[in-house]
Design a protein around this motif. Structure first.
Motif, short mmCIF file in Angstrom:
data_model
loop_
_atom_site.label_atom_id
_atom_site.label_comp_id
_atom_site.label_asym_id
_atom_site.label_seq_id
_atom_site.Cartn_x
_atom_site.Cartn_y
_atom_site.Cartn_z
N LYS A 223 48.35 -6.88 -27.53
CA LYS A 223 48.34 -5.73 -26.62
C LYS A 223 49.13 -4.59 -27.26
O LYS A 223 50.06 -4.84 -28.02
N PRO A 224 48.76 -3.33 -27.03
CA PRO A 224 47.77 -2.81 -26.06
C PRO A 224 46.33 -2.75 -26.58
O PRO A 224 45.45 -2.29 -25.87
N LEU A 225 46.08 -3.17 -27.86
CA LEU A 225 44.70 -3.15 -28.35
C LEU A 225 43.82 -4.03 -27.47
O LEU A 225 42.69 -3.64 -27.12
N VAL A 226 44.30 -5.20 -27.13
CA VAL A 226 43.57 -6.09 -26.22
C VAL A 226 43.89 -5.66 -24.80
O VAL A 226 45.01 -5.83 -24.32
N GLU A 227 42.89 -5.10 -24.15
CA GLU A 227 43.10 -4.55 -22.80
C GLU A 227 42.97 -5.62 -21.73
O GLU A 227 43.80 -5.71 -20.82
N HIS A 228 41.90 -6.40 -21.81
CA HIS A 228 41.68 -7.48 -20.84
C HIS A 228 41.13 -8.70 -21.57
O HIS A 228 40.42 -8.57 -22.57
N VAL A 229 41.45 -9.88 -21.05
CA VAL A 229 40.93 -11.12 -21.59
C VAL A 229 40.31 -11.91 -20.44
O VAL A 229 40.96 -12.14 -19.41
N TYR A 230 39.03 -12.26 -20.61
CA TYR A 230 38.31 -13.01 -19.58
C TYR A 230 37.97 -14.39 -20.14
O TYR A 230 37.39 -14.49 -21.23
N TYR A 231 38.31 -15.43 -19.41
CA TYR A 231 38.01 -16.78 -19.85
C TYR A 231 36.75 -17.28 -19.15
O TYR A 231 36.61 -17.16 -17.92
N GLU A 232 35.81 -17.80 -19.93
CA GLU A 232 34.57 -18.34 -19.39
C GLU A 232 34.50 -19.82 -19.73
O GLU A 232 34.51 -20.19 -20.91
N SER B 36 33.06 -22.95 -24.23
CA SER B 36 33.92 -22.04 -23.46
C SER B 36 34.36 -20.92 -24.38
O SER B 36 34.28 -21.04 -25.61
N SER B 37 34.79 -19.83 -23.80
CA SER B 37 35.10 -18.67 -24.65
C SER B 37 36.06 -17.73 -23.97
O SER B 37 36.23 -17.76 -22.74
N TYR B 38 36.67 -16.90 -24.79
CA TYR B 38 37.44 -15.76 -24.31
C TYR B 38 36.63 -14.50 -24.60
O TYR B 38 36.20 -14.28 -25.73
N ARG B 39 36.41 -13.68 -23.58
CA ARG B 39 35.74 -12.38 -23.73
C ARG B 39 36.82 -11.31 -23.73
O ARG B 39 37.55 -11.17 -22.75
#
Length: 307
Positions: A94-103, A132-135
């Motif tokens: 962070k702050p380059l990575v704004e949000h992380v979504y786990y699927e 499974s993945s991180y978006r």
């Protein structure tokens, strides 16, 4: 020179040389239409880039029990510790990575079923086969390479992908189309200049007696040139107006009609140009028509109509 006399001369000239004037209108219309289409295509590239790059995501897919052919997946499915390590690295970016979504694998499988519900191979796919993945949503999508390089080949990570590869091909295609339209417009503008030159020479030849009389009575060069210039100027301006009208119809009934039609969700998925963009470029097209007409007419008259 009286205005009524000038307008009369212009009207007589247009009637006598209607076919040549119509040719100038049509060539001006086509050349400015392609020029406007090229400019609109360039704006679409910029608009689409801004729209899609804001949605670029980096996907980090974890190993499954069926992905042992990948070196980083030699130990089989990714462990919880390996997934936690990836999450910890993402948090540190962070702050380059704004949000992380786990699927999860089940969520990936449900999404796969929804997207390919008509596929005959759907029954061959199980939730265990879906990784499974991180978006990852980036604050600056242009720096996706930093994230990709950080996780490629890491133990427990089967693959790292980003949407920019697909988008770059799309943008290259749009760029080629826009450049082609502008190149064709340049060719058509040259044709318009040549046709205007020919038209003026032809009109000047048909009025050689009238010009001679005006010379004898002491008319200035401006008085003699002005009717010719106004005729060509009117023709090119009419051509520009027709070109703008065609561009408006193309965007309104083509682009907006297809992508922003009532009840269609397509317009929410893509960002396209609209008729407002046509009006943004319209003054420049008219200005270009005026400059081409005035410059070509004046230079041609000075060369072929000696006063």
């Amino acid at each position: 020179m009286r205005l009524t006399f000038l307008l009369g001369e212009v009207g007589n000239g247009i009637r006598r040389n209607a076919s040549m004037i119509i040719s100038v209108v049509l060539v001006s219309m086509v050349s400015l239409f392609f020029l406007g289409a090229g400019l609109l295509a360039q704006r679409e590239v910029s608009t689409a880039k801004g729209f899609w790059y804001d949605k670029v995501q980096v996907s980090i897919f974890f190993c499954t029990s069926q992905s042992t052919d990948v070196q980083s997946c030699a130990d089989g499915a990714a462990t919880q510790a390996q997934q936690d390590q990836v999450k910890s690295q993402l948090d540190s970016m962070k702050p380059l990575v704004e949000h992380v979504y786990y699927e999860t694998s089940q969520q990936a499988y449900d999404r796969f079923k929804s997207q390919f519900r008509g596929s005959p191979y759907l029954s061959d796919v199980s939730p265990a086969a879906m990784p499974s993945s991180y978006r990852v949503k980036l604050s600056d999508p242009s720096k996706y390479n930093e994230v990709v390089a950080s996780f490629e080949g890491q133990q427990g990570v089967e693959a790292v992908s980003d949407q920019s590869n697909v988008l770059s091909t799309f943008f290259k295609l749009l760029h080629v189309i826009s450049v082609g339209a502008v190149a064709l417009a340049v060719v058509m503008v040259i044709c318009a200049i040549l046709l205007i030159t020919t038209t003026i020479r032809q009109v000047a030849y048909t009025r050689r007696r009238q010009v001679s009389i005006m010379r004898l009575v002491g008319a200035s060069a401006t008085v003699i040139y002005l009717p010719f210039v106004i005729e060509i100027l009117l023709a090119t301006v009419v051509g520009a107006a027709l070109a703008v009208g065609l561009l408006w119809a193309l965007v309104h009934y083509g682009v907006e009609g297809l992508f922003h039609s009532s009840g269609s969700s397509t317009g929410d998925l893509v960002s396209m140009i609209g008729t407002a963009d046509v009006w943004d470029f319209a003054p420049w097209l008219f200005a270009g028509a005026v400059v081409i007409a005035l410059a070509t007419a004046w230079i041609t008259l000075r060369r072929y109509l000696r006063v």
